[in-house]
Design a protein around this motif. Structure first.
Motif, mmCIF file in Angstrom:
data_model
loop_
_atom_site.group_PDB
_atom_site.id
_atom_site.type_symbol
_atom_site.label_atom_id
_atom_site.label_comp_id
_atom_site.label_asym_id
_atom_site.label_seq_id
_atom_site.Cartn_x
_atom_site.Cartn_y
_atom_site.Cartn_z
ATOM 1 N N GLY A 4 -8.036 4.084 27.728
ATOM 2 C CA GLY A 4 -6.595 4.733 27.426
ATOM 3 C C GLY A 4 -6.551 5.799 26.408
ATOM 4 O O GLY A 4 -5.686 6.569 26.446
ATOM 5 N N TYR A 5 -7.424 5.680 25.261
ATOM 6 C CA TYR A 5 -7.618 6.712 24.144
ATOM 7 C C TYR A 5 -9.046 7.236 23.969
ATOM 8 O O TYR A 5 -10.145 6.247 23.910
ATOM 9 N N VAL A 6 -9.183 8.278 23.388
ATOM 10 C CA VAL A 6 -10.065 8.762 22.575
ATOM 11 C C VAL A 6 -9.654 9.168 21.335
ATOM 12 O O VAL A 6 -8.642 10.014 21.316
ATOM 13 N N ILE A 7 -9.981 8.504 20.279
ATOM 14 C CA ILE A 7 -9.338 8.559 18.921
ATOM 15 C C ILE A 7 -10.295 9.283 17.976
ATOM 16 O O ILE A 7 -11.379 8.878 17.758
ATOM 17 N N LEU A 8 -9.943 10.438 17.392
ATOM 18 C CA LEU A 8 -10.809 11.202 16.481
ATOM 19 C C LEU A 8 -10.421 10.870 14.935
ATOM 20 O O LEU A 8 -9.312 11.176 14.792
ATOM 21 N N TYR A 9 -11.474 10.510 14.334
ATOM 22 C CA TYR A 9 -10.715 10.535 12.571
ATOM 23 C C TYR A 9 -11.277 11.837 11.926
ATOM 24 O O TYR A 9 -12.229 12.387 11.912
ATOM 25 N N VAL A 10 -9.953 12.233 11.501
ATOM 26 C CA VAL A 10 -10.043 13.531 10.879
ATOM 27 C C VAL A 10 -9.284 13.419 9.278
ATOM 28 O O VAL A 10 -8.390 12.552 9.153
ATOM 29 N N PRO A 11 -9.577 14.334 8.435
ATOM 30 C CA PRO A 11 -8.824 14.331 7.238
ATOM 31 C C PRO A 11 -7.433 14.635 7.259
ATOM 32 O O PRO A 11 -6.658 14.239 6.319
ATOM 33 N N ASP A 12 -6.960 15.507 8.277
ATOM 34 C CA ASP A 12 -5.563 16.130 8.199
ATOM 35 C C ASP A 12 -5.522 16.204 9.630
ATOM 36 O O ASP A 12 -5.390 16.789 10.428
ATOM 37 N N VAL A 13 -4.423 15.183 10.001
ATOM 38 C CA VAL A 13 -4.035 14.877 11.362
ATOM 39 C C VAL A 13 -3.120 16.253 11.952
ATOM 40 O O VAL A 13 -3.303 16.673 13.087
ATOM 41 N N SER A 14 -2.245 16.655 11.088
ATOM 42 C CA SER A 14 -1.292 17.826 11.361
ATOM 43 C C SER A 14 -2.129 19.098 11.692
ATOM 44 O O SER A 14 -2.063 19.912 12.651
ATOM 45 N N ALA A 15 -3.330 19.303 10.901
ATOM 46 C CA ALA A 15 -4.138 20.259 11.173
ATOM 47 C C ALA A 15 -4.793 20.240 12.410
ATOM 48 O O ALA A 15 -5.320 21.191 13.112
ATOM 49 N N ALA A 16 -5.226 19.103 12.757
ATOM 50 C CA ALA A 16 -6.248 18.815 13.988
ATOM 51 C C ALA A 16 -5.382 18.765 15.066
ATOM 52 O O ALA A 16 -5.516 19.745 16.092
ATOM 53 N N VAL A 17 -3.987 18.697 15.053
ATOM 54 C CA VAL A 17 -3.127 18.924 16.303
ATOM 55 C C VAL A 17 -2.900 20.273 16.422
ATOM 56 O O VAL A 17 -2.980 20.888 17.387
ATOM 57 N N SER A 18 -2.762 21.078 15.091
ATOM 58 C CA SER A 18 -2.419 22.629 15.268
ATOM 59 C C SER A 18 -3.600 23.186 15.817
ATOM 60 O O SER A 18 -3.490 24.161 16.959
ATOM 61 N N PHE A 19 -4.981 22.833 15.408
ATOM 62 C CA PHE A 19 -5.931 23.190 16.034
ATOM 63 C C PHE A 19 -6.229 23.368 17.643
ATOM 64 O O PHE A 19 -6.692 24.230 18.366
ATOM 65 N N TYR A 20 -5.999 22.098 17.927
ATOM 66 C CA TYR A 20 -6.206 21.660 19.464
ATOM 67 C C TYR A 20 -5.023 22.384 20.297
ATOM 68 O O TYR A 20 -5.263 22.727 21.348
ATOM 69 N N GLU A 21 -3.798 22.670 19.764
ATOM 70 C CA GLU A 21 -2.907 23.314 20.438
ATOM 71 C C GLU A 21 -3.305 24.711 20.298
ATOM 72 O O GLU A 21 -3.092 25.307 21.588
ATOM 73 N N GLN A 22 -3.822 25.310 19.401
ATOM 74 C CA GLN A 22 -3.980 26.646 19.326
ATOM 75 C C GLN A 22 -5.390 27.257 20.342
ATOM 76 O O GLN A 22 -5.553 27.987 21.095
#
Length: 128
Positions: A4-22
């Motif tokens: 179902g999922y691969v879940i990455l533990y990150v300090p800043d979820v919003s920043a991770a989302v932004s990076f993977y979008e870009q």
């Protein structure tokens, strides 16, 4: 059972989302209002992020945080791209750290490796 999922533990979820979008052109599928959990649209299996704060509450004995200052964890995520060289350059321009430039493996597949801003190892590979 299905994967179902691969879940990455990150300090800043919003920043991770932004990076993977870009870097990879992914689209955010869900972001919890707490900003401690998000999912990306990737097809059948979701790529998700959990904040270190939430991860620590789920795992009271702790976990090994990803960091660019440490060696990569013994796992990777992989994105398949028709043009590995272009995808690699796009990821680096978005803030990834180049690890292995694109190269053709003996079985004919082109692969490259980057580390995301959190230190997570990402392979970019051509289709098999």
């Amino acid at each position: 059972m299905k994967f179902g999922y691969v879940i990455l533990y990150v300090p800043d979820v919003s920043a991770a989302v932004s990076f993977y979008e870009q870097a990879f052109g992914l689209t955010q599928r869900f972001m919890h209002e707490s900003l401690q959990y998000a999912e990306m649209e990737t097809g059948g299996t979701a790529l998700a992020y959990v904040s270190h704060e939430l991860a620590n509450s789920n795992l009271p004995d702790g976990f090994q945080e990803n960091s660019l200052s440490a060696r990569p964890a013994g796992m990777e995520i992989c994105f398949v791209a028709e043009d590995v060289s272009s995808a690699f350059l796009c990821a680096v321009e978005a803030g990834a750290v180049a690890v292995v430039e694109p190269k053709v493996k003996p079985w004919g597949q082109t692969i490259a490796y980057i580390r995301d801003p959190n230190g997570i190892l990402v392979e970019i590979a051509s289709p098999m």
